[in-house]
Write a protein that holds these residues in place. Structure first.
Motif, PDB file in Angstrom:
ATOM      1  N   SER A  19      87.754  90.889  -7.774  1.00 40.90           N
ATOM      2  CA  SER A  19      86.587  90.603  -6.943  1.00 40.90           C
ATOM      3  C   SER A  19      87.035  89.718  -5.780  1.00 40.90           C
ATOM      4  CB  SER A  19      85.503  89.908  -7.768  1.00 40.90           C
ATOM      5  OG  SER A  19      85.988  88.684  -8.266  1.00 40.90           O
ATOM      6  N   LEU A  20      86.135  89.495  -4.855  1.00 34.45           N
ATOM      7  CA  LEU A  20      86.484  88.734  -3.656  1.00 34.45           C
ATOM      8  C   LEU A  20      86.279  87.231  -3.802  1.00 34.45           C
ATOM      9  CD1 LEU A  20      84.964  91.111  -0.962  1.00 34.45           C
ATOM     10  CD2 LEU A  20      87.345  90.935  -1.705  1.00 34.45           C
ATOM     11  N   ALA A  21      85.479  86.812  -4.759  1.00 32.77           N
ATOM     12  CA  ALA A  21      85.144  85.391  -4.889  1.00 32.77           C
ATOM     13  C   ALA A  21      86.357  84.572  -5.328  1.00 32.77           C
ATOM     14  CB  ALA A  21      84.013  85.216  -5.898  1.00 32.77           C
ATOM     15  N   ASN A  22      86.470  83.378  -4.753  1.00 31.89           N
ATOM     16  CA  ASN A  22      87.536  82.442  -5.131  1.00 31.89           C
ATOM     17  C   ASN A  22      87.047  81.404  -6.126  1.00 31.89           C
ATOM     18  OD1 ASN A  22      89.577  83.522  -3.504  1.00 31.89           O
ATOM     19  ND2 ASN A  22      88.804  82.421  -1.720  1.00 31.89           N
ATOM     20  N   GLU A  23      85.730  81.257  -6.237  1.00 28.41           N
ATOM     21  CA  GLU A  23      85.150  80.278  -7.146  1.00 28.41           C
ATOM     22  C   GLU A  23      83.961  80.900  -7.869  1.00 28.41           C
ATOM     23  OE1 GLU A  23      84.005  76.839  -4.920  1.00 28.41           O
ATOM     24  OE2 GLU A  23      86.071  76.269  -4.490  1.00 28.41           O
ATOM     25  N   HIS A  24      83.812  80.510  -9.121  1.00 25.71           N
ATOM     26  CA  HIS A  24      82.693  80.953  -9.947  1.00 25.71           C
ATOM     27  C   HIS A  24      82.128  79.722 -10.629  1.00 25.71           C
ATOM     28  CE1 HIS A  24      84.065  85.168  -9.565  1.00 25.71           C
ATOM     29  NE2 HIS A  24      85.270  84.607  -9.589  1.00 25.71           N
ATOM     30  N   THR A  25      80.797  79.640 -10.732  1.00 23.31           N
ATOM     31  CA  THR A  25      80.154  78.486 -11.356  1.00 23.31           C
ATOM     32  C   THR A  25      79.511  78.916 -12.658  1.00 23.31           C
ATOM     33  OG1 THR A  25      79.726  77.521  -9.186  1.00 23.31           O
ATOM     34  CG2 THR A  25      78.444  76.659 -11.029  1.00 23.31           C
ATOM     35  N   PHE A  26      79.816  78.163 -13.722  1.00 24.26           N
ATOM     36  CA  PHE A  26      79.211  78.427 -15.023  1.00 24.26           C
ATOM     37  C   PHE A  26      78.221  77.325 -15.332  1.00 24.26           C
ATOM     38  CE2 PHE A  26      78.818  78.161 -19.602  1.00 24.26           C
ATOM     39  CZ  PHE A  26      78.495  79.479 -19.894  1.00 24.26           C
ATOM     40  N   ASP A  27      76.996  77.710 -15.659  1.00 25.51           N
ATOM     41  CA  ASP A  27      75.934  76.772 -16.021  1.00 25.51           C
ATOM     42  C   ASP A  27      75.758  76.807 -17.537  1.00 25.51           C
ATOM     43  OD1 ASP A  27      73.492  75.512 -16.594  1.00 25.51           O
ATOM     44  OD2 ASP A  27      72.662  76.050 -14.642  1.00 25.51           O
ATOM     45  N   GLY A  28      76.109  75.713 -18.203  1.00 28.57           N
ATOM     46  CA  GLY A  28      76.036  75.661 -19.653  1.00 28.57           C
ATOM     47  C   GLY A  28      74.622  75.689 -20.190  1.00 28.57           C
ATOM     48  N   GLU A  29      73.655  75.206 -19.409  1.00 31.91           N
ATOM     49  CA  GLU A  29      72.265  75.203 -19.861  1.00 31.91           C
ATOM     50  C   GLU A  29      71.696  76.627 -19.895  1.00 31.91           C
ATOM     51  OE1 GLU A  29      67.958  73.299 -18.623  1.00 31.91           O
ATOM     52  OE2 GLU A  29      69.785  72.490 -17.738  1.00 31.91           O
ATOM     53  N   TRP A  30      72.018  77.411 -18.869  1.00 34.65           N
ATOM     54  CA  TRP A  30      71.508  78.789 -18.780  1.00 34.65           C
ATOM     55  C   TRP A  30      72.519  79.814 -19.281  1.00 34.65           C
ATOM     56  CZ3 TRP A  30      66.545  79.602 -17.933  1.00 34.65           C
ATOM     57  CH2 TRP A  30      65.811  78.577 -17.352  1.00 34.65           C
ATOM     58  N   PHE A  31      73.741  79.388 -19.564  1.00 33.26           N
ATOM     59  CA  PHE A  31      74.828  80.252 -20.027  1.00 33.26           C
ATOM     60  C   PHE A  31      75.034  81.430 -19.075  1.00 33.26           C
ATOM     61  CE2 PHE A  31      77.601  82.433 -23.026  1.00 33.26           C
ATOM     62  CZ  PHE A  31      78.244  81.368 -23.601  1.00 33.26           C
ATOM     63  N   THR A  32      75.192  81.090 -17.797  1.00 31.12           N
ATOM     64  CA  THR A  32      75.384  82.122 -16.775  1.00 31.12           C
ATOM     65  C   THR A  32      76.593  81.784 -15.907  1.00 31.12           C
ATOM     66  OG1 THR A  32      73.878  80.952 -15.271  1.00 31.12           O
ATOM     67  CG2 THR A  32      72.938  82.722 -16.629  1.00 31.12           C
ATOM     68  N   LEU A  33      77.275  82.819 -15.458  1.00 33.98           N
ATOM     69  CA  LEU A  33      78.393  82.680 -14.517  1.00 33.98           C
ATOM     70  C   LEU A  33      77.978  83.345 -13.214  1.00 33.98           C
ATOM     71  CD1 LEU A  33      81.447  81.768 -14.311  1.00 33.98           C
ATOM     72  CD2 LEU A  33      81.955  84.201 -14.567  1.00 33.98           C
ATOM     73  N   THR A  34      78.126  82.606 -12.111  1.00 35.12           N
ATOM     74  CA  THR A  34      77.737  83.127 -10.804  1.00 35.12           C
ATOM     75  C   THR A  34      78.899  82.999  -9.837  1.00 35.12           C
ATOM     76  OG1 THR A  34      75.521  82.312 -11.233  1.00 35.12           O
ATOM     77  CG2 THR A  34      76.012  82.976  -8.984  1.00 35.12           C
ATOM     78  N   PRO A  35      79.337  84.046  -9.187  1.00 40.78           N
ATOM     79  CA  PRO A  35      79.055  85.449  -9.503  1.00 40.78           C
ATOM     80  C   PRO A  35      79.866  85.888 -10.723  1.00 40.78           C
ATOM     81  CG  PRO A  35      80.607  85.340  -7.697  1.00 40.78           C
ATOM     82  CD  PRO A  35      80.241  83.917  -8.026  1.00 40.78           C
ATOM     83  N   ALA A  36      79.497  87.037 -11.283  1.00 43.35           N
ATOM     84  CA  ALA A  36      80.258  87.608 -12.392  1.00 43.35           C
ATOM     85  C   ALA A  36      81.687  87.869 -11.919  1.00 43.35           C
ATOM     86  CB  ALA A  36      79.598  88.907 -12.861  1.00 43.35           C
ATOM     87  N   ALA A  37      82.616  87.976 -12.853  1.00 43.50           N
ATOM     88  CA  ALA A  37      84.029  88.091 -12.458  1.00 43.50           C
ATOM     89  C   ALA A  37      84.754  89.139 -13.284  1.00 43.50           C
ATOM     90  CB  ALA A  37      84.723  86.742 -12.636  1.00 43.50           C
ATOM     91  N   SER A  38      85.762  89.739 -12.674  1.00 46.18           N
ATOM     92  CA  SER A  38      86.665  90.664 -13.368  1.00 46.18           C
ATOM     93  C   SER A  38      88.088  90.333 -12.956  1.00 46.18           C
ATOM     94  CB  SER A  38      86.372  92.116 -12.997  1.00 46.18           C
ATOM     95  OG  SER A  38      85.104  92.494 -13.453  1.00 46.18           O
ATOM     96  N   PHE A  39      88.989  90.382 -13.935  1.00 44.06           N
ATOM     97  CA  PHE A  39      90.393  90.095 -13.680  1.00 44.06           C
ATOM     98  C   PHE A  39      91.245  91.184 -14.310  1.00 44.06           C
ATOM     99  CE2 PHE A  39      88.061  86.104 -14.088  1.00 44.06           C
ATOM    100  CZ  PHE A  39      88.229  85.617 -12.809  1.00 44.06           C
ATOM    101  N   ILE A  40      92.247  91.628 -13.575  1.00 44.12           N
ATOM    102  CA  ILE A  40      93.168  92.644 -14.067  1.00 44.12           C
ATOM    103  C   ILE A  40      94.390  91.937 -14.623  1.00 44.12           C
ATOM    104  CG2 ILE A  40      94.612  94.619 -13.453  1.00 44.12           C
ATOM    105  CD1 ILE A  40      92.619  95.096 -11.108  1.00 44.12           C
ATOM    106  N   ILE A  41      94.718  92.233 -15.871  1.00 43.38           N
ATOM    107  CA  ILE A  41      95.928  91.710 -16.494  1.00 43.38           C
ATOM    108  C   ILE A  41      96.930  92.854 -16.448  1.00 43.38           C
ATOM    109  CG2 ILE A  41      96.911  90.594 -18.519  1.00 43.38           C
ATOM    110  CD1 ILE A  41      94.420  89.173 -17.296  1.00 43.38           C
ATOM    111  N   ARG A  42      98.051  92.637 -15.777  1.00 43.16           N
ATOM    112  CA  ARG A  42      98.999  93.724 -15.536  1.00 43.16           C
ATOM    113  C   ARG A  42     100.394  93.339 -16.004  1.00 43.16           C
ATOM    114  NH1 ARG A  42      97.960  98.035 -12.418  1.00 43.16           N
ATOM    115  NH2 ARG A  42      96.275  97.026 -11.284  1.00 43.16           N
TER     116      ARG A  42
END
Length: 162
Positions: free
Chosen positions: A111-134
């Protein structure tokens, strides 16, 4: 003459021995390639599972502590391989950082995002993320680690080239 013909046929000719050696070498080479590919798939799968476990445990910790964290994607300046830094906000680890560096497989951003924020109260990650392990040796061997917006981390062991 019969005795002489029998003694001449007791061994194998050089050509027959070379043919057998050629066949054995071909079988050994094919086996080595097969096992190498299996080993590389295991390395990629293990790295993907390790990243999944690391992310899941940090998200569970943030939820227990009602804290947030920022997941920052770091790129090594020489190899351009990715690693991660977590900056904690709130809870007992407020303003602490921790890092994750890949072991035997490379991590690439999907994905294009360099930072993702996780909110422990709402259990959400913004934006969602995908990583390729190669695999570092065989680039076509890869897995995909996805973190949904609702904090679910999944590993897909097969990745079709795009």
């Amino acid at each position: 003459m019969k005795g002489r013909a029998r003694s001449a046929r007791r061994g194998f000719s050089l050509v027959e021995l070379l043919c057998v050696l050629l066949v054995l070498c071909a079988v050994a080479g094919a086996t080595a390639v097969t096992f190498r590919g299996a080993d590389e798939r295991r390395i990629v799968r293990d790295e993907a599972e390790e990243l999944r476990a690391w992310l899941s445990s940090r998200m569970a910790q943030a939820a227990r502590e009602s804290a947030e964290f920022k997941l920052i994607i770091d790129a090594d300046k020489t190899t351009q391989e990715l690693g991660f830094t977590i900056e904690w906000y709130g809870g007992p680890r407020d303003l602490e950082t921790e890092t994750y560096a890949p072991g035997r497989a490379a991590i690439e951003r999907d994905s294009l995002a360099n930072e993702h924020t996780f909110d422990g109260e709402w259990f959400t990650l913004t934006p969602a993320a995908s990583f390729i392990i190669r695999s570092r040796r065989e680039r076509d061997i890869a897995a995909l680690v996805t973190v949904s917006g609702v904090g679910y981390v999944d590993v897909k062991e097969t990745l079709k080239e795009q």
